[in-house]
Design a protein around this motif. Structure first.
Motif: not given
Length: 164
Positions: A106-113, A121-127, A131-133
């Protein structure tokens, strides 16, 4: 219940914080290791630090990998000490592992990302699906670990661990 099992329960209760700390540290280490191994090395979706050159990203991955192993090994030293003292509480430890892994994710997904934007997580058009997963699975791990820890607080008898 004999006096031997009562003293074992008291011993485990006395080491409750250390069991929890070891589990959280192990959870952080394992989540970081899996992130590094799967998303950085195998899938090549991102580096720990993507705001510079590929070489800088690879160096940052190395430091991240070292951190994950340091955390994992330190946690296992704590577990070995708890087992030596006959104070290892596996159920409490596993609950803490889930909290540590989920907390890291959760820290990685919210703070770092999102906040620091050092990588995605991945460089695509629709993140959004990623992010949800990512963050949803983190919340589920935290919730499951919290339920396990809550149940260990309510127990009058402590189970698990090595028999003496």
């Amino acid at each position: 219940m004999n006096s031997s099992s009562i003293s074992q329960n008291e011993k485990k209760l006395g080491y409750s914080f250390r069991n929890t700390s070891a589990g959280i540290l192990f959870g952080i280490g394992v989540a970081a290791f899996m992130d590094e191994s799967i998303f950085h090395q195998l899938l090549h979706w991102h580096h720990f630090y993507d705001k510079s050159t590929t070489n800088a990203g690879l160096v940052s991955d190395g430091f991240f990998h070292a951190f994950s192993w340091f955390s994992t090994v330190a946690a296992l030293f704590l577990v070995a000490d708890l087992r030596r003292r006959n104070a290892f509480w596996p159920i409490k430890w596993w609950g803490a592992v889930l909290i540590g892994a989920g907390g890291f994710q959760l820290y990685d997904g919210t703070i770092q990302h999102k906040l620091m934007q050092i990588h995605q997580i991945r460089y695509v058009e629709d993140l959004l699906p990623y992010d949800l997963v990512w963050n949803g699975s983190a919340v589920l791990m935290i919730m499951a670990g919290s339920i396990i820890l809550y149940k260990t607080q309510r127990r009058k008898s402590i189970s698990g661990g090595r028999k003496s």
